[in-house]
Scaffold this active site. Structure first.
Site, PDB file in Angstrom:
ATOM      1  N   ASN A  80       0.781  -1.303   0.022  1.00 24.17           N
ATOM      2  CA  ASN A  80       0.077   0.002  -0.060  1.00 24.17           C
ATOM      3  C   ASN A  80       0.887   1.225   0.031  1.00 24.17           C
ATOM      4  O   ASN A  80       0.549   2.367  -0.485  1.00 24.17           O
ATOM      5  CB  ASN A  80      -0.884   0.019   1.253  1.00 24.17           C
ATOM      6  CG  ASN A  80      -1.636   1.375   1.481  1.00 24.17           C
ATOM      7  OD1 ASN A  80      -2.458   1.735   0.679  1.00 24.17           O
ATOM      8  ND2 ASN A  80      -1.340   1.779   2.495  1.00 24.17           N
TER       9      ASN A  80
ATOM     10  N   ARG B 194       1.422 -12.598   5.024  1.00 23.16           N
ATOM     11  CA  ARG B 194       0.484 -11.749   5.797  1.00 23.16           C
ATOM     12  C   ARG B 194       0.226 -10.216   5.131  1.00 23.16           C
ATOM     13  O   ARG B 194       1.609  -9.834   5.136  1.00 23.16           O
ATOM     14  CB  ARG B 194       0.575 -11.565   7.268  1.00 23.16           C
ATOM     15  CG  ARG B 194      -0.446 -10.861   8.001  1.00 23.16           C
ATOM     16  CD  ARG B 194       0.077  -9.304   8.199  1.00 23.16           C
ATOM     17  NE  ARG B 194      -0.656  -8.601   9.204  1.00 23.16           N
ATOM     18  CZ  ARG B 194      -0.510  -7.139   9.115  1.00 23.16           C
ATOM     19  NH1 ARG B 194       0.606  -6.639   8.715  1.00 23.16           N
ATOM     20  NH2 ARG B 194      -1.390  -6.491  10.197  1.00 23.16           N
TER      21      ARG B 194
ATOM     22  N   ASP C 190      -0.481  -6.490   4.912  1.00 26.24           N
ATOM     23  CA  ASP C 190      -0.708  -5.127   5.660  1.00 26.24           C
ATOM     24  C   ASP C 190      -1.663  -4.423   4.937  1.00 26.24           C
ATOM     25  O   ASP C 190      -1.762  -4.450   3.705  1.00 26.24           O
ATOM     26  CB  ASP C 190       0.508  -4.566   6.150  1.00 26.24           C
ATOM     27  CG  ASP C 190       0.438  -3.302   6.954  1.00 26.24           C
ATOM     28  OD1 ASP C 190       0.122  -3.556   8.013  1.00 26.24           O
ATOM     29  OD2 ASP C 190       0.700  -2.188   6.393  1.00 26.24           O
TER      30      ASP C 190
ATOM     31  N   GLU D  14      -4.867  -7.916   6.456  1.00 27.08           N
ATOM     32  CA  GLU D  14      -5.377  -7.193   7.654  1.00 27.08           C
ATOM     33  C   GLU D  14      -6.233  -6.359   7.074  1.00 27.08           C
ATOM     34  O   GLU D  14      -6.015  -5.474   6.485  1.00 27.08           O
ATOM     35  CB  GLU D  14      -4.103  -6.517   7.944  1.00 27.08           C
ATOM     36  CG  GLU D  14      -4.385  -5.649   9.290  1.00 27.08           C
ATOM     37  CD  GLU D  14      -3.409  -4.280   9.452  1.00 27.08           C
ATOM     38  OE1 GLU D  14      -3.468  -3.830  10.496  1.00 27.08           O
ATOM     39  OE2 GLU D  14      -3.033  -3.942   8.309  1.00 27.08           O
TER      40      GLU D  14
ATOM     41  N   GLY E 287     -14.149  -4.139  12.358  1.00 30.00           N
ATOM     42  CA  GLY E 287     -15.076  -5.025  13.369  1.00 30.00           C
ATOM     43  C   GLY E 287     -16.311  -5.709  12.451  1.00 30.00           C
ATOM     44  O   GLY E 287     -17.078  -6.304  13.000  1.00 30.00           O
TER      45      GLY E 287
ATOM     46  N   ASP F  82      -0.559  -4.028  16.854  1.00 30.13           N
ATOM     47  CA  ASP F  82      -1.194  -2.929  16.365  1.00 30.13           C
ATOM     48  C   ASP F  82      -2.013  -2.489  17.527  1.00 30.13           C
ATOM     49  O   ASP F  82      -2.826  -1.554  17.403  1.00 30.13           O
ATOM     50  CB  ASP F  82      -1.989  -3.193  15.372  1.00 30.13           C
ATOM     51  CG  ASP F  82      -1.281  -3.248  13.946  1.00 30.13           C
ATOM     52  OD1 ASP F  82       0.068  -2.398  13.897  1.00 30.13           O
ATOM     53  OD2 ASP F  82      -1.339  -3.961  13.003  1.00 30.13           O
TER      54      ASP F  82
END
Length: 309
Positions: A117, A192, A194, A218, A222, A284
């Site tokens: 990113n 994984r 990010d 990631e 929620g 985090d």
């Protein structure tokens, strides 16, 4: 060579996450004192020395910090500087290969953390980055201020970090080639990813296909209805919804029915719940015991995360 590129094979793995810099110093120094905003000395050779410890705990996979060279003092690994080099604070290429090979020899898979990113905090001086060093490699300079505005989330800067433009053909192809070469060169078994929602979804389909191994992303949110669709582009995501439920129930005294309600939500919004990552703590967020100084409920939360779906 990686041991497995099969997402289904990862379902039965228990993953030990560690921050490479904060785990173990291979020089044997065990003094705790260091400036926590700087490097503290952990390295790949140090992890290699501790593989038996991790295996004896019952873990059969390890998730390590990003390995790319970073803008100083990026001890965490998320501030890429030179994409063609590994982070010399953690060791050289041989020590990274030796770690992966040693883990494989013990039946432990290695998941590497990766970022597609953004680059390190250089403002608009892209000459500090290699090879993505041109202004047109990045989106225009704006900050994410409204997390409900998906365009802003995907096109503006997270924490002021230069936001890569995956719609630019060179950037898109470079990142896909980079991840393919990284996995192949070091033999990683999974990735994984990010900052997943900060990039448009279609890019992740191409990126994970290039990686050729299990991918877990990631999506720090929620809302299962928001997170769930990302499983159409990645193998899985971290189960943040359940993370918040775990904190509410075991740490906050909420009813256990919240766990049941969350599983119902997960089943309704994810196409394959068995490929999600369940966790109590990560790098985090404040740790469980920092917020709830209760070892009894902490152990219960861990037991749940280690045995639940």
């Amino acid at each position: 060579m990686s041991l497995s590129a099969d997402a289904n094979a990862w379902k039965s793995r228990t993953i030990y996450q560690l921050l490479t810099d904060r785990y173990w110093r291979s020089n044997g120094d065990t003094q705790s004192g260091c400036n926590l905003s700087q490097y503290c000395g952990g390295d790949w050779a140090g992890i290699t020395q501790q593989l038996s410890y991790i295996k004896d705990l019952g873990f059969d996979a390890i998730w390590i910090s990003p390995v790319v060279d970073n803008i100083e003092p990026g001890y965490h690994g998320y501030w890429a500087r030179n994409w063609e080099k590994v982070n010399s604070h953690f060791g050289d290429e041989n020590s990274l290969k030796n770690f992966v090979d040693a883990a494989h020899s013990m039946g432990i898979w290695v998941m590497v953390d990766v970022v597609a990113n953004h680059a390190g905090p250089v403002g608009d001086d892209f000459s500090q980055i290699y090879p993505l060093n041109q202004p047109y490699h990045y989106h225009s300079d704006c900050d994410i201020r409204d997390w409900n505005n998906q365009w802003q989330v995907e096109n503006c800067r997270l924490a002021g970090l230069p936001d890569l433009d995956q719609g630019q053909s060179y950037v898109r192809q470079y990142l896909k080639t980079w991840i393919k070469n990284l996995v192949s060169k070091f033999g990683f078994d999974g990735i994984r990813i990010d900052t997943v929602p900060e990039v448009e979804k279609n890019f992740w389909s191409e990126y994970t296909q290039s990686a050729g191994v299990y991918s877990i992303g990631e999506v720090f949110n929620g809302n299962d209805a928001y997170v769930g669709p990302y499983q159409n582009y990645l193998d899985g995501t971290l189960n943040y919804g359940m993370y918040f439920a775990i904190k509410d129930v075991f740490g906050g005294g909420s009813s256990m029915t919240e766990i049941k309600q969350r599983w119902d939500s997960v089943n309704a919004n994810f196409k394959n719940p068995d490929l999600l990552g369940l966790f109590v703590d990560n790098h985090d967020n404040p740790r469980y015991l920092n917020q709830h100084n209760d070892w009894r409920t902490f152990k219960s939360a861990l037991a749940f995360s280690l045995t639940a779906r």
